[in-house]
Design a protein around this motif. Sequence first.
Motif, PDB file in Angstrom:
ATOM      1  N   GLY A  57       0.807  -1.214   0.000  1.00  0.00           N
ATOM      2  CA  GLY A  57       0.000   0.000   0.000  1.00  0.00           C
ATOM      3  C   GLY A  57       0.840   1.263   0.000  1.00  0.00           C
ATOM      4  N   THR A  58       1.923   1.251   0.769  1.00  0.00           N
ATOM      5  CA  THR A  58       2.811   2.415   0.816  1.00  0.00           C
ATOM      6  C   THR A  58       3.412   2.703  -0.555  1.00  0.00           C
ATOM      7  OG1 THR A  58       3.344   1.941   3.141  1.00  0.00           O
ATOM      8  CG2 THR A  58       4.849   3.385   1.928  1.00  0.00           C
ATOM      9  N   GLN A  60       2.182   1.816  -3.496  1.00  0.00           N
ATOM     10  CA  GLN A  60       1.229   2.012  -4.588  1.00  0.00           C
ATOM     11  C   GLN A  60       1.077   3.478  -4.981  1.00  0.00           C
ATOM     12  OE1 GLN A  60      -2.998   1.515  -4.029  1.00  0.00           O
ATOM     13  NE2 GLN A  60      -3.178   0.264  -5.858  1.00  0.00           N
ATOM     14  N   PHE A  61       1.288   4.363  -4.027  1.00  0.00           N
ATOM     15  CA  PHE A  61       1.166   5.798  -4.298  1.00  0.00           C
ATOM     16  C   PHE A  61       2.121   6.237  -5.409  1.00  0.00           C
ATOM     17  CE2 PHE A  61       1.989  10.307  -3.441  1.00  0.00           C
ATOM     18  CZ  PHE A  61       0.692  10.783  -3.359  1.00  0.00           C
ATOM     19  N   ARG A  69      -1.839  -0.609 -10.828  1.00  0.00           N
ATOM     20  CA  ARG A  69      -2.334  -0.501  -9.456  1.00  0.00           C
ATOM     21  C   ARG A  69      -3.332  -1.617  -9.141  1.00  0.00           C
ATOM     22  NH1 ARG A  69      -2.988   6.096  -8.625  1.00  0.00           N
ATOM     23  NH2 ARG A  69      -0.733   6.529  -8.629  1.00  0.00           N
ATOM     24  N   ARG A 123      -8.049   0.747   4.868  1.00  0.00           N
ATOM     25  CA  ARG A 123      -7.270  -0.049   3.921  1.00  0.00           C
ATOM     26  C   ARG A 123      -8.135  -1.159   3.323  1.00  0.00           C
ATOM     27  NH1 ARG A 123      -2.750  -4.524   5.274  1.00  0.00           N
ATOM     28  NH2 ARG A 123      -4.565  -5.244   6.414  1.00  0.00           N
ATOM     29  N   ASP A 143      -7.168   4.876  -4.230  1.00  0.00           N
ATOM     30  CA  ASP A 143      -5.720   4.617  -4.272  1.00  0.00           C
ATOM     31  C   ASP A 143      -5.001   5.419  -3.190  1.00  0.00           C
ATOM     32  OD1 ASP A 143      -5.822   2.809  -6.361  1.00  0.00           O
ATOM     33  OD2 ASP A 143      -5.448   4.312  -7.917  1.00  0.00           O
ATOM     34  N   SER A 147      -2.981   3.935   0.114  1.00  0.00           N
ATOM     35  CA  SER A 147      -1.587   4.265   0.403  1.00  0.00           C
ATOM     36  C   SER A 147      -1.430   4.955   1.751  1.00  0.00           C
ATOM     37  CB  SER A 147      -1.018   5.153  -0.705  1.00  0.00           C
ATOM     38  OG  SER A 147      -0.926   4.449  -1.923  1.00  0.00           O
ATOM     39  N   SER A 150      -2.187   2.588   4.694  1.00  0.00           N
ATOM     40  CA  SER A 150      -1.125   1.598   4.868  1.00  0.00           C
ATOM     41  C   SER A 150       0.104   2.222   5.512  1.00  0.00           C
ATOM     42  CB  SER A 150      -0.748   0.992   3.509  1.00  0.00           C
ATOM     43  OG  SER A 150      -1.829   0.295   2.931  1.00  0.00           O
TER      44      SER A 150
END
Length: 366
Positions: A57-58, A60-61, A69, A123, A143, A147, A150
């Motif tokens: 998740g971190t 994905q940004f 994604r 999340r 999204d 992020s 997470s």
Amino acid sequence: MKASFKYPLSKTNPHPPPLKTMLDNLTLADLQIIWFILVGVLFSGYAVLDGFDLGTGTLQFFIKGDENRRLMLNAVGPVWDGNEVWLITGGGALFAAFPYVYASVFSGFYLAFMLLLLTLIFRAVSIEFRSKQPMQWWRKGWDITFSVSSLLAALLIGVAMGNVTRGIPLDGQGNFTGTFLSLLNPYAVLLGLTTVALFAMHGGIFLMMKTQGNLQQQIKRLLKPCIIIFTILIIIHGAATLLYVPHVAAALERSPWIYGIAALAAVSIAAIWIFMSKNRSGWAFIASCSTMGCMMAMFGASMFPNLLYSMPNPEHSLTLVNGSSTRESLMVMTYIALIGVPIVLAYSAAIYWVFRGKVQLNEHSY
């Protein structure tokens, strides 16, 4: 004639099974040590398994492309909820085995844990809702939620661990006497940032195993900075622990074998560098898991026999002796664990086996 199931079975079997004999001979001190280890194993399992979810998740940004994604979500989609079972089980075990510790931690960290719960909820919602609508603003919003939640969850977990390591103010009854802002001390925040970098690195390595093509190349470019930042932060954290957490330094003097765990952690970190340079992401993931396991083992070994260290009044600390349940409760829990833990392990292994290999998108994907 009805069969008799009385125990023991008269003259034909006058002796109980060896396992029951061994368990019946366990003292309260033995059971306290066993459950200290088991609670540590459960929380370590959560860190290793849900760590790569939070790391995904971190990262994905920073990933470009709607399809990429989606692929990231589907890499963790089949397993993230199962991974959280370890957190629930660990919390339940802490409540039953060490209720006084549970009461002090969850009352003292109440606001922080409520924030953590919110991040975990958002999340989960973002994973499920993200692809329900085709609008770009809808997907972009979820999204960002995925992020941010997470990253904040990883940060809060690290800050909580930092405070437990450093010690928190407790009174004679084990009540937390600090404030929420006192939890945001430099040492705890440092461990929080280290945890974010660790999970991001762990999640990136996991994604290297699960993805291919353009997405894998994007992750590879992000992974090297994550490994560098984590390596720098863990060195700084180790130095800060020796300098500013005296009871941990004292534990290392009493038990120098803990340095062996630290050496294994250093070897594991070096192995991550080596395996990633050779594109051996599977072995790098094992090394990353080993790193996290060693960090948790060092935490437990340096805290023992304390469960919740009181600072600045060490005499108020909650230990295995004054923080645990009765022998009867721990014995019942041990029998339950002998049944439940293998089931959890088998379930986890089965899920990872079924969803092994590179992730692909289909009509059932997120």
